[in-house]
Design a protein around this motif. Sequence first.
Motif, PDB file in Angstrom:
ATOM      1  N   LEU A  59      48.724  38.494  46.931  1.00 26.63           N
ATOM      2  CA  LEU A  59      48.194  39.195  45.765  1.00 26.63           C
ATOM      3  C   LEU A  59      46.681  39.054  45.685  1.00 26.63           C
ATOM      4  O   LEU A  59      45.975  40.013  45.336  1.00 26.63           O
ATOM      5  CB  LEU A  59      48.854  38.652  44.497  1.00 26.63           C
ATOM      6  N   LYS A  60      46.150  37.888  46.033  1.00 26.76           N
ATOM      7  CA  LYS A  60      44.699  37.684  46.012  1.00 26.76           C
ATOM      8  C   LYS A  60      44.009  38.559  47.053  1.00 26.76           C
ATOM      9  O   LYS A  60      42.943  39.111  46.797  1.00 26.76           O
ATOM     10  CB  LYS A  60      44.380  36.212  46.262  1.00 26.76           C
ATOM     11  N   TYR A  61      44.608  38.686  48.226  1.00 25.87           N
ATOM     12  CA  TYR A  61      44.048  39.572  49.245  1.00 25.87           C
ATOM     13  C   TYR A  61      43.976  41.002  48.728  1.00 25.87           C
ATOM     14  O   TYR A  61      42.971  41.701  48.915  1.00 25.87           O
ATOM     15  CB  TYR A  61      44.915  39.524  50.506  1.00 25.87           C
ATOM     16  N   PHE A  62      45.044  41.436  48.082  1.00 29.85           N
ATOM     17  CA  PHE A  62      45.113  42.797  47.561  1.00 29.85           C
ATOM     18  C   PHE A  62      44.038  43.049  46.511  1.00 29.85           C
ATOM     19  O   PHE A  62      43.368  44.094  46.520  1.00 29.85           O
ATOM     20  CB  PHE A  62      46.517  43.040  46.987  1.00 29.85           C
ATOM     21  N   LEU A  63      43.858  42.102  45.606  1.00 34.42           N
ATOM     22  CA  LEU A  63      42.859  42.255  44.551  1.00 34.42           C
ATOM     23  C   LEU A  63      41.441  42.152  45.105  1.00 34.42           C
ATOM     24  O   LEU A  63      40.536  42.882  44.665  1.00 34.42           O
ATOM     25  CB  LEU A  63      43.084  41.192  43.472  1.00 34.42           C
ATOM     26  N   ALA A  64      41.235  41.260  46.071  1.00 33.44           N
ATOM     27  CA  ALA A  64      39.902  41.110  46.662  1.00 33.44           C
ATOM     28  C   ALA A  64      39.481  42.375  47.398  1.00 33.44           C
ATOM     29  O   ALA A  64      38.319  42.791  47.326  1.00 33.44           O
ATOM     30  CB  ALA A  64      39.895  39.915  47.616  1.00 33.44           C
ATOM     31  N   GLU A  65      40.415  43.007  48.076  1.00 32.35           N
ATOM     32  CA  GLU A  65      40.107  44.251  48.776  1.00 32.35           C
ATOM     33  C   GLU A  65      39.706  45.344  47.795  1.00 32.35           C
ATOM     34  O   GLU A  65      38.846  46.178  48.093  1.00 32.35           O
ATOM     35  CB  GLU A  65      41.316  44.693  49.603  1.00 32.35           C
ATOM     36  N   GLY A  66      40.302  45.342  46.618  1.00 30.83           N
ATOM     37  CA  GLY A  66      39.937  46.331  45.615  1.00 30.83           C
ATOM     38  C   GLY A  66      38.528  46.134  45.087  1.00 30.83           C
ATOM     39  O   GLY A  66      37.788  47.107  44.882  1.00 30.83           O
ATOM     40  N   ILE A  67      38.136  44.887  44.865  1.00 30.21           N
ATOM     41  CA  ILE A  67      36.794  44.622  44.364  1.00 30.21           C
ATOM     42  C   ILE A  67      35.740  44.969  45.408  1.00 30.21           C
ATOM     43  O   ILE A  67      34.710  45.574  45.093  1.00 30.21           O
ATOM     44  CB  ILE A  67      36.680  43.147  43.923  1.00 30.21           C
ATOM     45  N   VAL A  68      35.994  44.616  46.661  1.00 30.90           N
ATOM     46  CA  VAL A  68      35.036  44.919  47.725  1.00 30.90           C
ATOM     47  C   VAL A  68      34.918  46.426  47.938  1.00 30.90           C
ATOM     48  O   VAL A  68      33.839  46.940  48.253  1.00 30.90           O
ATOM     49  CB  VAL A  68      35.448  44.206  49.029  1.00 30.90           C
ATOM     50  N   SER A  69      36.006  47.163  47.739  1.00 29.27           N
ATOM     51  CA  SER A  69      36.006  48.612  47.925  1.00 29.27           C
ATOM     52  C   SER A  69      35.587  49.374  46.677  1.00 29.27           C
ATOM     53  O   SER A  69      35.704  50.605  46.647  1.00 29.27           O
ATOM     54  CB  SER A  69      37.402  49.083  48.365  1.00 29.27           C
ATOM     55  N   ASN A  70      35.142  48.665  45.646  1.00 28.76           N
ATOM     56  CA  ASN A  70      34.706  49.281  44.379  1.00 28.76           C
ATOM     57  C   ASN A  70      35.830  50.030  43.680  1.00 28.76           C
ATOM     58  O   ASN A  70      35.610  51.067  43.049  1.00 28.76           O
ATOM     59  CB  ASN A  70      33.513  50.223  44.609  1.00 28.76           C
ATOM     60  N   HIS A  71      37.049  49.507  43.808  1.00 28.68           N
ATOM     61  CA  HIS A  71      38.177  50.061  43.078  1.00 28.68           C
ATOM     62  C   HIS A  71      38.296  49.378  41.717  1.00 28.68           C
ATOM     63  O   HIS A  71      37.873  48.231  41.556  1.00 28.68           O
ATOM     64  CB  HIS A  71      39.479  49.864  43.864  1.00 28.68           C
ATOM     65  N   SER A  72      38.877  50.067  40.764  1.00 27.73           N
ATOM     66  CA  SER A  72      39.187  49.455  39.476  1.00 27.73           C
ATOM     67  C   SER A  72      40.414  48.560  39.628  1.00 27.73           C
ATOM     68  O   SER A  72      41.319  48.852  40.414  1.00 27.73           O
ATOM     69  CB  SER A  72      39.436  50.530  38.419  1.00 27.73           C
ATOM     70  N   THR A  73      40.433  47.481  38.867  1.00 24.60           N
ATOM     71  CA  THR A  73      41.477  46.472  39.018  1.00 24.60           C
ATOM     72  C   THR A  73      42.143  46.194  37.680  1.00 24.60           C
ATOM     73  O   THR A  73      41.465  46.039  36.658  1.00 24.60           O
ATOM     74  CB  THR A  73      40.898  45.163  39.592  1.00 24.60           C
ATOM     75  N   PHE A  74      43.482  46.117  37.730  1.00 25.62           N
ATOM     76  CA  PHE A  74      44.279  45.752  36.564  1.00 25.62           C
ATOM     77  C   PHE A  74      45.130  44.551  36.978  1.00 25.62           C
ATOM     78  O   PHE A  74      45.970  44.661  37.884  1.00 25.62           O
ATOM     79  CB  PHE A  74      45.163  46.919  36.126  1.00 25.62           C
ATOM     80  N   ILE A  75      44.923  43.406  36.336  1.00 25.78           N
ATOM     81  CA  ILE A  75      45.638  42.189  36.703  1.00 25.78           C
ATOM     82  C   ILE A  75      46.408  41.694  35.490  1.00 25.78           C
ATOM     83  O   ILE A  75      45.862  41.626  34.377  1.00 25.78           O
ATOM     84  CB  ILE A  75      44.664  41.107  37.228  1.00 25.78           C
ATOM     85  N   ALA A  76      47.684  41.369  35.683  1.00 27.85           N
ATOM     86  CA  ALA A  76      48.550  40.955  34.581  1.00 27.85           C
ATOM     87  C   ALA A  76      49.359  39.735  34.993  1.00 27.85           C
ATOM     88  O   ALA A  76      49.808  39.619  36.139  1.00 27.85           O
ATOM     89  CB  ALA A  76      49.494  42.091  34.178  1.00 27.85           C
TER      90      ALA A  76
END
Length: 362
Positions: A59-76
Amino acid sequence: MEKKIQKNIPGTTLSTQNGQLLTSSGVPSLDALLGGGLPVGTVVLIEEDFHGSYSKILLKYFLAEGIVSNHSTFIASQDINPSHIIKELPAVIESDPEPETNVPKISGSSNKMKIAFRYQNLQTDNSSDNFKHIGHYYDLSKNMSFCDIENSDIYYWTGQRIENGSKTFSNPAYNDLLKCIKYKIKEGKFFLKDNPERRSVLRIGIHSLGSPMWLPHRKSIHSIDSSRDLDMFIFCLRALVRSAYAVAVITVPTHLYHEISLDRCIHCSDIAMRLQAFSGTELENNQSLSDYHGFFYLTKLAAINSLASKHPGSVEYAFKLRRKKFSIEVLHLPPDIQDQDSKSENKPTLGCSGANKHILEF
């Protein structure tokens, strides 16, 4: 015209096989197994290992890839504060932190290795030349910089301000989470019908969904079975994500649920995978599996824009966690090699002769 717009989305690529928009999971070896990455508009179900440590890393890999790619992130999450997960994201680096250097390179027929026949036709590496690596590399021993996190669009959901009940779910937290995700999709203009100036992708990460923290309060229990909340939520989330430029990854402690409930959850998701850790089991001290930390099972793959999904077949996979890297590899058991002396000692003899006599001597 739609494909031209999709190509401009950062951190995504179009699949050459079915034209599906893909984004990286953050783990290159997992992207290769999935056919190049995670299809946008899908829900990924990760069955947690018993302690939930390895699924949390994915899950951390998935979220980190979103931040590096300038994607919006929703974490719950209701088990821990979602901000703690974001603070522990791995740092991005330029190259593979721990490349496979122990795999011998074979060149020429004279140096060909003699291996068991069942391994001769298997690939020795997970990477595939047919898929272009669209993600980044990360170092698990370092955390992502605070500036990168602060400059990102991140929404945190803890479920602490839930007061109203729900007629669909026995636990109103599921209904509130769906409403928040829908609001985030609408606010960020991630729906397919929206026409924003700059198209992006929303990454939804839900940690340990359906854990004991998600059990309904006694006052809110009614005729609806609480065990159906989990698969009902995944079904509704899948319908919501399918109509938007979004992708969701959910970790679920499936060891707490019956097999029937688990089958319903897998059926409601697009991609399903399971992590079976060796820690705490009899396989922990197995010398043949000493190079790995657990089995990896890809139980379901998405079939979008295709008549059939890509399936790895009967190949077995395992995962390993190093100091800087998490990887998924094809399981290669060591060959059963014995010394010639030990083999000769175990040769059977005929008749009543001793061990030092000829096999046909009486």
